[in-house]
Design a protein around this motif. Structure first.
Motif, PDB file in Angstrom:
ATOM      1  N   UNK A 194       7.242  -6.767  13.049  1.00  0.00           N
ATOM      2  CA  UNK A 194       6.612  -5.974  11.866  1.00  0.00           C
ATOM      3  C   UNK A 194       7.422  -4.730  11.473  1.00  0.00           C
ATOM      4  N   UNK A 195       8.715  -4.679  11.563  1.00  0.00           N
ATOM      5  CA  UNK A 195       9.500  -3.536  11.157  1.00  0.00           C
ATOM      6  C   UNK A 195       9.388  -2.169  12.352  1.00  0.00           C
ATOM      7  N   UNK A 196       8.861  -2.593  13.241  1.00  0.00           N
ATOM      8  CA  UNK A 196       8.934  -1.340  14.418  1.00  0.00           C
ATOM      9  C   UNK A 196      10.075  -1.863  15.453  1.00  0.00           C
ATOM     10  N   UNK A 197      11.140  -1.142  15.433  1.00  0.00           N
ATOM     11  CA  UNK A 197      12.374  -1.435  16.143  1.00  0.00           C
ATOM     12  C   UNK A 197      12.181  -1.708  17.620  1.00  0.00           C
ATOM     13  N   UNK A 219      18.889   6.885  13.120  1.00  0.00           N
ATOM     14  CA  UNK A 219      19.951   7.690  12.196  1.00  0.00           C
ATOM     15  C   UNK A 219      19.307   8.273  11.071  1.00  0.00           C
ATOM     16  N   UNK A 220      18.138   7.803  10.705  1.00  0.00           N
ATOM     17  CA  UNK A 220      17.314   8.333   9.445  1.00  0.00           C
ATOM     18  C   UNK A 220      16.784   9.768   9.983  1.00  0.00           C
ATOM     19  N   UNK A 273       8.031   1.213   5.788  1.00  0.00           N
ATOM     20  CA  UNK A 273       7.880   2.606   5.879  1.00  0.00           C
ATOM     21  C   UNK A 273       8.336   3.208   7.224  1.00  0.00           C
ATOM     22  N   UNK A 274       9.460   2.507   7.661  1.00  0.00           N
ATOM     23  CA  UNK A 274      10.127   3.056   9.113  1.00  0.00           C
ATOM     24  C   UNK A 274      11.479   4.106   8.914  1.00  0.00           C
ATOM     25  N   UNK A 275      11.808   4.073   7.340  1.00  0.00           N
ATOM     26  CA  UNK A 275      12.821   4.827   7.099  1.00  0.00           C
ATOM     27  C   UNK A 275      12.470   5.932   5.912  1.00  0.00           C
ATOM     28  N   UNK A 276      12.748   7.124   6.113  1.00  0.00           N
ATOM     29  CA  UNK A 276      12.739   8.059   5.101  1.00  0.00           C
ATOM     30  C   UNK A 276      13.601   7.998   3.767  1.00  0.00           C
TER      31      UNK A 276
END
Length: 309
Positions: free
Chosen positions: A115-118, A131-132, A187-190
């Motif tokens: 679910x998008x959480x690495x 990296x973000x 919503x895991x990257x700014x």
């Protein structure tokens, strides 16, 4: 009178080293130099270099040590360390997990199922998410500050390889784009583009095998440069996740924290003793350097270096 015990790495002689290097080199033909990135495809599959740094200050090296190569995924180890030093473990592991993955390093399916959480910082989804978070206003400044930090701490001369970066940008990985898009959607990257650009730039930080060994020393023993807790965390994540889905197999066979990169770099940490760095660009199907792993496995078994005793 106390008798000093000479530990495993310290016992190594140039004669033994050259023998194990020759044995490892024969394994390179089982691998293949990556051809997706044109600049990486120029590497000779027969190249092999090793540099070992011991706690005592003893160094030993052999092979094609003048070769300059991009660290690629090996840098993930040190971006994790950098962020742990800047933000602390609680914050960093809010951004990314520490669970091993049995899927390839660039798997979108793994990220979707999570679910998008690495899952961990050693696969591409985790490294792009981190990296973000690197300090700096844009990708170039982030890369410069990070590279400067590494050089100051480790006493090496890493630099951004602009030619390699241009080659990476020319053939940007569609898998990485898909991963970044999904991270942004969840919503895991700014900033998607800055995160991808930063990731590509830090992967193109380059050096010689000696520089990689000097980086490894930061993780091998207390040197007053980084916190001992962060050192332990990074070594643990390397052991369980550093060689992607082959990590568990090599934890059993070698018993050392390791991290590989598709550029041919491989770093192995011998806690309390030193670091072993290899360069061998021919990779196996997982994306790990064939000759480098064969060499470290031989070294670990012959010198009994496994952290498990």
């Amino acid at each position: 009178m106390a008798v000093s015990v000479v530990k495993g790495l310290e016992k190594l002689t140039t004669t033994e080293l050259s023998l194990w290097v020759q044995q490892a080199r024969t394994k390179a033909e089982q691998g293949k130099v990556i051809d997706r990135i044109p600049q990486l495809a120029l590497a000779d599959p027969g190249w092999f270099a090793v540099h070992i740094c011991c706690k005592s200050g003893k160094t030993i090296s052999f092979g094609d040590t003048a070769c300059v190569f991009p660290l690629m995924s090996v840098i993930k180890t040190f971006s994790l360390l950098y962020l742990l030093e800047h933000f602390g473990a609680e914050t960093v592991f809010g951004w990314v997990g520490v669970e091993p993955s049995d899927a390839p390093f660039n798997s979108l399916e793994q990220l979707v199922s999570d679910r998008g959480h690495p899952r961990n910082p050693m696969i591409n989804s985790g490294a792009i998410a981190l990296a973000d978070k690197l300090p700096g206003k844009d990708a170039s400044q982030r890369t410069f500050l990070f590279c400067q930090w590494l050089n100051q701490l480790a006493g090496c001369q890493l630099k951004l390889d602009e030619v390699m970066l241009a080659s990476v940008r020319l053939t940007r990985s569609t898998a990485n784009e898909a991963i970044a898009n999904y991270l942004a959607e969840t919503s895991h990257l700014g900033n998607l583009e800055t995160a991808l650009d930063t990731y590509e730039q830090i992967c193109c930080i380059c050096g010689q095998v000696e520089h990689l060994a000097l980086l490894g020393k930061l993780l091998a023993f207390d040197n007053g440069c980084v916190s001992s807790q962060n050192r332990r965390i990074v070594n643990a994540v390397m052991l369980t996740c550093g060689l992607y889905e082959a990590s568990a197999r090599f934890a059993v066979r070698v018993g050392l924290p390791m991290k590989s990169g598709i550029g041919g770099g491989l770093i192995a940490i011998v806690p309390g003793e030193g670091a072993i760095a290899c360069y061998s660009p021919a990779l196996d199907t997982v994306g790990n350097p064939v000759a480098g792993l064969a060499f470290v496995e031989a070294l670990s078994q012959k010198l009994e270096l496994s952290i498990f005793g």
